[in-house]
Enzyme design. Structure first.
Site, short mmCIF file in Angstrom:
data_model
loop_
_atom_site.label_atom_id
_atom_site.label_comp_id
_atom_site.label_asym_id
_atom_site.label_seq_id
_atom_site.Cartn_x
_atom_site.Cartn_y
_atom_site.Cartn_z
N GLU A 18 23.78 -3.44 -36.14
CA GLU A 18 23.47 -2.02 -35.93
C GLU A 18 24.18 -1.47 -34.69
O GLU A 18 24.40 -2.18 -33.72
CB GLU A 18 21.97 -1.84 -35.73
CG GLU A 18 21.17 -2.19 -36.97
CD GLU A 18 19.67 -2.07 -36.76
OE1 GLU A 18 19.24 -1.40 -35.80
OE2 GLU A 18 18.94 -2.68 -37.55
N CYS A 65 25.38 2.36 -28.16
CA CYS A 65 24.62 1.12 -28.00
C CYS A 65 25.16 0.12 -29.02
O CYS A 65 25.07 0.37 -30.22
CB CYS A 65 23.14 1.42 -28.23
SG CYS A 65 22.12 -0.07 -28.29
N CYS A 74 19.62 -12.83 -33.27
CA CYS A 74 19.49 -13.32 -31.89
C CYS A 74 18.66 -14.59 -31.92
O CYS A 74 17.68 -14.68 -32.66
CB CYS A 74 18.81 -12.27 -31.02
SG CYS A 74 18.70 -12.78 -29.29
N CYS A 128 12.33 -13.36 -28.78
CA CYS A 128 11.30 -12.59 -28.08
C CYS A 128 10.32 -12.04 -29.12
O CYS A 128 10.73 -11.50 -30.15
CB CYS A 128 11.94 -11.45 -27.27
SG CYS A 128 13.14 -12.07 -26.08
N CYS A 148 10.36 -8.25 -30.54
CA CYS A 148 11.66 -7.67 -30.89
C CYS A 148 12.00 -7.94 -32.36
O CYS A 148 11.94 -9.09 -32.81
CB CYS A 148 12.73 -8.26 -29.98
SG CYS A 148 14.41 -7.88 -30.49
N CYS A 191 16.69 -1.28 -32.10
CA CYS A 191 17.78 -2.00 -32.78
C CYS A 191 17.21 -3.24 -33.46
O CYS A 191 16.42 -3.96 -32.88
CB CYS A 191 18.88 -2.37 -31.80
SG CYS A 191 20.24 -1.22 -31.87
N1 SAH Z 1 19.17 -9.22 -25.71
C1 SAH Z 1 19.31 -8.27 -24.69
C2 SAH Z 1 19.86 -6.94 -25.14
C3 SAH Z 1 19.34 -6.40 -26.45
S1 SAH Z 1 17.67 -5.87 -26.48
C4 SAH Z 1 18.02 -8.10 -23.94
O1 SAH Z 1 16.99 -8.57 -24.41
O2 SAH Z 1 18.05 -7.52 -22.87
C5 SAH Z 1 17.72 -4.35 -25.53
C6 SAH Z 1 16.39 -3.99 -24.89
O3 SAH Z 1 15.43 -3.59 -25.89
C7 SAH Z 1 15.75 -5.13 -24.14
O4 SAH Z 1 15.26 -4.70 -22.89
C8 SAH Z 1 14.63 -5.53 -25.07
O5 SAH Z 1 13.62 -6.22 -24.39
C9 SAH Z 1 14.19 -4.20 -25.60
N2 SAH Z 1 13.37 -4.29 -26.80
C10 SAH Z 1 13.52 -5.10 -27.87
N3 SAH Z 1 12.56 -4.88 -28.79
C11 SAH Z 1 11.78 -3.89 -28.28
C12 SAH Z 1 10.63 -3.21 -28.76
N4 SAH Z 1 10.08 -3.51 -29.95
N5 SAH Z 1 10.09 -2.23 -28.00
C13 SAH Z 1 10.63 -1.92 -26.79
N6 SAH Z 1 11.73 -2.53 -26.29
C14 SAH Z 1 12.29 -3.52 -27.02
FE1 SF4 Z 2 17.25 -11.21 -28.42
FE2 SF4 Z 2 15.56 -9.21 -28.89
FE3 SF4 Z 2 15.01 -10.98 -26.99
FE4 SF4 Z 2 17.03 -9.22 -26.61
S1 SF4 Z 2 14.83 -8.73 -26.82
S2 SF4 Z 2 17.04 -11.45 -26.21
S3 SF4 Z 2 17.78 -9.06 -28.73
S4 SF4 Z 2 15.15 -11.43 -29.18
#
Ligand code: SAH
Ligand code: SF4
Length: 359
Positions: free
Chosen positions: A89, A102, A109, A113, A116, A330
């Site tokens: 995306e 973005c 990934c 997390c 996410c 995303c």
């Molecule tokens: N992997 C990297 C970059 C991609 S995620 C990282 O984790 O930093 C980009 C941002 O979106 C990160 O700060 C991540 O924690 C946040 N993010 C992911 N899923 C989310 C969600 N459901 N609600 C709010 N922030 C989220």
């Molecule tokens: Fe990966 Fe999502 Fe964690 Fe960023 S927030 S490191 S994209 S699993």
């Protein structure tokens, strides 16, 4: 595979020579694709037959599956398919002052997390530099505003794919002309990658996804915390700030009843003391995702958390529910496509906007 935006200038020159084109076409092609940021088909300085040859020899890496544009036109989101069927995306966000793209750095990934959507779906593969850069150029083709900023906040962990991400940063800076300060790499805390980026010549902006002020809580949200605990991550951020002379941003996804207590804000502020340039915390109200039960706190509670940070000398911003906030979503477009591919009603669009299918 050589794709349109993975080919270097010498590779473009070799290709044009192989196609029997004169030498001066190299500058025309390079300037058109990179300096003007125009689609190949719009480069009318090149003969039509040559454009057709180049279209075959230099294929695009990404095919659009879904494109969504918000009703106010300020936000567009693409779901792309790569040559091997991976889906990634990209989001374009327009405001009066800037146009930000973005980008995704990986298909999926591996970091897992819990909150996410990308992490919930698992890892497919790294994107190469051409696939990363092409996301920016293709978004540029959709707007007359000049893209000025790129954030690595789409799918994937950029510092787990550090070679390709550094190569993409170099091309965005040198070939597309974006200022290094306007390139932001967001990491969940891959310490060796952070240290490597600190040694890279480009002074790009670093954002660190922290989300919790203590290891016990962070481990439940970010599995990588068991390998690189908060102190190690903040030390690496400290080193980055010291080497680059640039303020580091910390991202914090706010989840009601989990990480939004005022005393957690106080602890966070204490941990962020003494960074060169100070610390900047970006509070992101959680975007609810399929497999995670959490919800965002109400606005009043987020503001109280923000006030505690600010009171302790931390610069803090709260993301709104559109615009940059959409980065956080995303992975959700792909997840929705996977679970209900027919669900393309206009209400499903970004900010309730329109949904347009691309053949
Ligand atoms: N992997 C990297 C970059 C991609 S995620 C990282 O984790 O930093 C980009 C941002 O979106 C990160 O700060 C991540 O924690 C946040 N993010 C992911 N899923 C989310 C969600 N459901 N609600 C709010 N922030 C989220
Ligand atoms: Fe990966 Fe999502 Fe964690 Fe960023 S927030 S490191 S994209 S699993």
């Amino acid at each position: 595979m050589t794709t349109r935006y993975s080919a270097s200038r010498p590779q473009l020159a070799a290709l044009l020579a192989a196609e029997g084109a004169p030498q001066y076409r190299v500058a025309q092609l390079y300037d058109g694709l990179w300096t003007q940021r125009a689609p190949l088909d719009d480069l009318t300085t090149l003969p039509k037959a040559l454009r057709a040859q180049l279209d075959r020899a230099l294929p695009l890496a990404l095919t659009p599956v879904v494109v969504q544009t918000s009703s106010d036109g300020a936000t567009s989101k693409w779901l792309w398919r790569t040559h091997d069927g991976a889906q990634v995306e990209t989001v374009l966000m327009l405001s009066a002052e800037r146009a930000t793209v973005c980008v995704s750095s990986q298909a999926g990934c591996a970091m897992g997390c819990t909150f996410c959507a990308t992490g919930q779906a698992g890892f497919e593969r790294h994107l190469d530099a051409g696939e990363i850069v092409e996301q920016v150029v293709r978004a540029q083709h959709a707007t007359t505003q000049r893209v000025s900023h790129v954030v690595f906040m789409g799918m994937g962990e950029p510092l787990a794919n550090v070679d390709n991400v550094c190569a993409a940063l170099e091309r965005l800076n040198r070939d597309l002309g974006l200022s290094a300060r306007h390139l932001t790499v967001s990491t969940v805390g891959v310490v060796p990658g952070m240290l490597r980026l600190a040694q890279h010549e480009l002074p790009v902006t670093l954002a660190v996804s922290l989300h919790a002020p203590d290891d016990a809580l962070r481990e439940t949200m970010v599995p990588l915390n068991r390998r690189y605990p908060i102190a190690a991550v903040i030390d690496a951020a400290r080193e980055y700030a010291a080497i680059k002379g640039r303020r580091v941003t910390f991202e914090y996804a706010c989840i009601a009843g989990v990480n939004d207590r005022p005393e957690q804000a106080d602890l966070l502020a204490r941990r962020l003391r003494g960074l060169r340039g100070g610390a900047h915390v970006n509070l992101i109200p959680l975007n609810p995702t399929g497999a995670f039960a959490g919800v965002p706190p109400d606005r009043e509670r987020i503001n109280r958390f923000a006030a505690h940070l600010a009171g302790a000398g931390v610069t803090v911003t709260v993301r709104r529910n559109r615009g940059v906030d959409i980065d956080a979503a995303c992975g959700q477009l792909r997840a929705r496509e996977a679970s209900a591919p027919a669900n393309r009603d206009p209400g499903a669009g970004v900010g309730g906007g329109s949904v347009r299918m691309v053949p």
